[in-house]
Design a protein around this motif. Structure first.
Motif, PDB file in Angstrom:
ATOM      1  N   UNK A  88       0.817  -1.209   0.000  1.00 27.08           N
ATOM      2  CA  UNK A  88       0.000   0.000   0.000  1.00 27.08           C
ATOM      3  C   UNK A  88       0.851   1.258   0.000  1.00 27.08           C
ATOM      4  N   UNK A  89       1.946   1.244   0.784  1.00 29.02           N
ATOM      5  CA  UNK A  89       2.830   2.398   0.821  1.00 29.02           C
ATOM      6  C   UNK A  89       3.505   2.653  -0.517  1.00 29.02           C
ATOM      7  N   UNK A  90       3.924   1.589  -1.180  1.00 27.99           N
ATOM      8  CA  UNK A  90       4.566   1.749  -2.486  1.00 27.99           C
ATOM      9  C   UNK A  90       3.568   2.229  -3.543  1.00 27.99           C
ATOM     10  N   UNK A  91       2.308   1.789  -3.430  1.00 25.54           N
ATOM     11  CA  UNK A  91       1.276   2.276  -4.357  1.00 25.54           C
ATOM     12  C   UNK A  91       1.064   3.770  -4.160  1.00 25.54           C
ATOM     13  N   UNK A  92       0.967   4.206  -2.900  1.00 25.20           N
ATOM     14  CA  UNK A  92       0.818   5.642  -2.623  1.00 25.20           C
ATOM     15  C   UNK A  92       2.019   6.431  -3.140  1.00 25.20           C
ATOM     16  N   UNK A  93       3.195   5.876  -2.957  1.00 28.63           N
ATOM     17  CA  UNK A  93       4.403   6.544  -3.446  1.00 28.63           C
ATOM     18  C   UNK A  93       4.367   6.673  -4.967  1.00 28.63           C
ATOM     19  N   UNK A  94       3.936   5.619  -5.651  1.00 25.74           N
ATOM     20  CA  UNK A  94       3.842   5.660  -7.112  1.00 25.74           C
ATOM     21  C   UNK A  94       2.796   6.677  -7.568  1.00 25.74           C
ATOM     22  N   UNK A  95       1.646   6.699  -6.889  1.00 30.15           N
ATOM     23  CA  UNK A  95       0.596   7.659  -7.253  1.00 30.15           C
ATOM     24  C   UNK A  95       1.096   9.084  -7.054  1.00 30.15           C
ATOM     25  N   UNK A  96       1.752   9.336  -5.935  1.00 32.84           N
ATOM     26  CA  UNK A  96       2.299  10.665  -5.696  1.00 32.84           C
ATOM     27  C   UNK A  96       3.304  11.070  -6.749  1.00 32.84           C
ATOM     28  N   UNK A  97       4.118  10.124  -7.172  1.00 32.82           N
ATOM     29  CA  UNK A  97       5.108  10.405  -8.213  1.00 32.82           C
ATOM     30  C   UNK A  97       4.434  10.759  -9.532  1.00 32.82           C
ATOM     31  N   UNK A  98       3.370  10.040  -9.878  1.00 31.14           N
ATOM     32  CA  UNK A  98       2.646  10.316 -11.125  1.00 31.14           C
ATOM     33  C   UNK A  98       1.965  11.680 -11.060  1.00 31.14           C
ATOM     34  N   UNK A  99       1.351  11.993  -9.905  1.00 33.78           N
ATOM     35  CA  UNK A  99       0.718  13.310  -9.746  1.00 33.78           C
ATOM     36  C   UNK A  99       1.754  14.421  -9.958  1.00 33.78           C
ATOM     37  N   UNK A 100       2.933  14.269  -9.362  1.00 32.52           N
ATOM     38  CA  UNK A 100       3.975  15.283  -9.525  1.00 32.52           C
ATOM     39  C   UNK A 100       4.498  15.336 -10.955  1.00 32.52           C
TER      40      UNK A 100
END
Length: 460
Positions: A88-100
Motif C-alpha cells: 500500500x505504501x509503495x502504491x501511494x508513493x507511485x501515485x504521488x510520483x505520477x501526480x507530480x
C-alpha cells in the motif's frame, strides 16, 4: 567471554534474500525522494505559480506525511501483516510520483510530494526484517538497510543533475514511479513471506513504551538533534543549487562537484567515528561536528560566490551529515531502555522527517522574504540551538544491547527471571518478553559474566 567475542553467526539463504530485498526496496524509495533535492530549485521556475516559499514547501512536503504515518502504519502492520502495508505504501508513493510528474503547477507538485511521503513504509519494513531474521543476525540486517539509505542519498545527489537535464523534473518523477513498481516486484518475488509476524520490541514501536521514551531527556535531545540536522540540510538545498549555478557551474555539471565531495566525505568521517566510539570522545566529536556545521552555514552566507569555497564547505557539511547519521542512532540505542529501542527509533525517525518538512518550509520562507542568502543564516541559527542542546546533554552509558533467547517460559516466571538476570554482574537493565521468548538486556561488556548469562539461554 563477552558478547563482542561471540562467533559471528552467518546469514541463512532466506535471511540474505530478506535483507537484500528489503534494503533494495528501502533504498530505491529513498532515492526517488532525494533525487529532486539537488535540482528542484533550478527548474521549478517552469511551473505555474512557483514562488520561493512554495518551492521550499515542495522540496520538504514529503517529510510531514512521512512523520505522521510512519508509526501508525507500522502498528497497522502488526494487525494486517507487513507486506500489505508495504504494498500500500509503495502504491501511494507511485501515485504521488505520477501526480507530480503530470503537474503543470507547483501546487500539484506539492500534492504529489505529500502523497509520496504518505506511503511511509519504514516501520513496516523494519518489522518485516525482524520477522525474517534471527536475533543473532538482525542487527546486521538492519545495518544493511541503513547503509543502503545513506548510499541512496549520495547517489541521488550525483545522478539527479544529469537526469534533470535529460528527462526534466517530470521525468525524474516518472522514474520514481517506476522505482516504486520495481519495489513491489522485489517484495513479491525476492522477499520471503514470514512464517509468522510478531512484535519485536527492539525493532518496532510499541504503544505502551511511548510515555517512557518521550519522558527521557537524553532521547528528547537526540530527537531534537536529528530534527535540526535534517531541517538544516533540507533548507540548504532550497538555495544551494542556485548558488552553485551562480558560482559558474552549469546545472547539468553539478554532479562534477557532488561526486568527489560525497566520496571524500565518506572517507573523512571515519576517523571521527573511531574517535567517538573507540576513543570515548562522543561528546567532543558531537560538539565539534555541530560547530563545524554552524561555521559552514556562515561560510555559505559569506563566500557562496566561489565554487572552490562552496566545494570545501559542502565537504564539511556532508562529513558532518554522514557522521551524525552514524553517531546519533548509536546514542539512541544506548540511551533507550532495554526492549524500547524500536519505540525510541520510531520517535527519532519521525523527528527527522518533521525536520525535513520544516527545513523546506522555513528555507522557502526565508528565501522569499529576505533573499537566498538568508537561508544560510537559518541553518546557522539552528546549528547554534543544537550546540546548546549538545553542550548540556548527558551522554548515555556505553552499554551494549543484547537479546537473550529464552524459549517458552511460564507466565509467572517473568518478574523473577528479570531479577535473576539483573543480579548477573554486567547486566544493567533487563526486560523479559515472554510473548517473544526473549529477554532484552543492556550490558556492560567489560564486566559481563557471560558464562552465567548463557546458562539462562541453555536452560531454555
Amino acid at each position: 567471554m563477552t558478547p563482542s567475542h561471540q562467533p559471528l553467526v552467518a546469514f541463512t539463504g532466506l535471511e540474505k534474500r530478506a535483507a537484500a530485498g528489503l534494503a533494495a526496496i528501502f533504498s530505491t524509495r529513498m532515492l526517488g525522494l532525494f533525487m529532486v533535492l539537488p535540482v528542484f530549485a533550478l527548474y521549478a521556475h517552469d511551473l505555474d505559480g512557483a514562488t520561493p516559499l512554495l518551492v521550499g514547501l515542495a522540496i520538504g512536503a514529503y517529510g510531514l506525511t512521512q512523520a505522521l504515518f510512519q508509526i501508525p502504519l507500522g502498528l497497522l502492520s502488526d494487525r494486517i501483516g507487513r507486506k500489505p502495508v508495504i504494498y500500500g505504501g509503495l502504491v501511494l508513493f507511485a501515485i504521488g510520483s505520477v501526480v507530480a510528474a503530470l503537474a503543470d503547477g507547483i501546487e500539484m507538485v506539492i500534492l504529489g510530494r505529500v502523497l509520496q511521503g504518505s506511503g511511509a513504509i519504514a516501520a513496516a519494513t523494519i518489522a518485516l526484517t525482524a520477522d525474517l531474521t534471527r536475533d543473532a543476525v538482525r542487527t546486521r540486517a538492519m545495518a544493511a538497510i541503513g547503509i543502503s539509505v545513506a548510499l541512496s542519498f549520495a547517489a541521488a545527489l550525483v545522478v539527479g543533475p544529469p537526469l534533470a537535464r535529460w528527462l526534466g523534473i517530470s521525468g525524474i518523477f516518472w522514474l520514481t514511479a517506476f522505482l516504486a513498481i520495481v519495489g513491489m516486484l522485489v517484495l513479491a518475488y525476492v522477499v520471503p513471506d514470514p512464517a509468522r509476524s510478531s512484535v519485536h520490541r527492539e525493532a518496532q514501536p510499541v504503544l505502551d513504551q511511548f510515555a517512557g521514551v518521550l519522558g527521557n531527556p537524553t532521547l528528547l535531545r537526540l530527537d531534537l538533534g536529528i530534527f535540526l540536522l535534517h531541517l538544516t540540510m533540507v533548507s540548504l538545498f532550497v538555495v544551494l543549487p542556485l548558488s552553485i549555478e551562480s558560482a559558474g557551474l552549469a546545472p547539468v555539471d553539478h554532479w562534477l562537484l557532488y561526486l568527489p565531495v560525497v566520496l571524500l566525505a565518506i572517507v573523512a568521517m571515519v576517523p571521527f567515528i573511531i574517535m567517538a566510539e573507540r576513543g570515548g570522545k562522543v561528546k567532543g566529536v558531537l560538539l565539534g561536528a555541530v560547530t563545524a556545521m554552524c561555521a559552514s552555514m556562515v561560510g555559505f552566507y559569506l563566500f557562496h560566490q566561489s565554487i572552490w569555497v562552496v566545494g570545501f564547505l559542502l565537504l564539511v557539511m556532508f562529513t558532518v551529515f554522514n557522521l551524525m547519521e552514524a553517531i546519533l542512532p548509536s546514542l539512541v540505542s544506548k540511551a533507550a531502555r532495554a526492549g524500547a529501542r524500536g519505540t525510541a527509533m520510531g520517535v527519532f525517525s519521525s523527528s527527522q522527517f518533521v525536520g525535513a518538512f520544516l527545513g523546506g518550509l522555513l528555507g522557502g520562507l526565508a528565501h522569499q522574504s529576505f533573499g537566498a542568502d538568508a537561508v544560510y543564516l537559518v541553518g546557522a541559527a539552528t546549528s547554534l540551538v543544537w550546540i546548546g542542546l549538545a553542550a548540556t546533554m548527558a551522554m548515555p552509558a556505553n552499554l551494549t544491547a543484547h537479546v537473550l533467547s529464552l524459549g517458552e517460559q511460564p507466565a509467572e516466571e517473568g518478574l523473577g527471571l528479570e531479577a535473576r538476570l539483573l543480579a548477573i554482574p554486567g547486566v544493567e537493565d533487563a526486560v523479559v518478553a515472554l510473548d517473544e521468548g526473549v529477554a532484552y538486556l543492556k550490558v556492560d561488556s567489560g564486566r559481563l559474566d557471560w558464562a552465567t548469562l548463557q546458562t539462562f539461554s541453555a536452560r531454555a
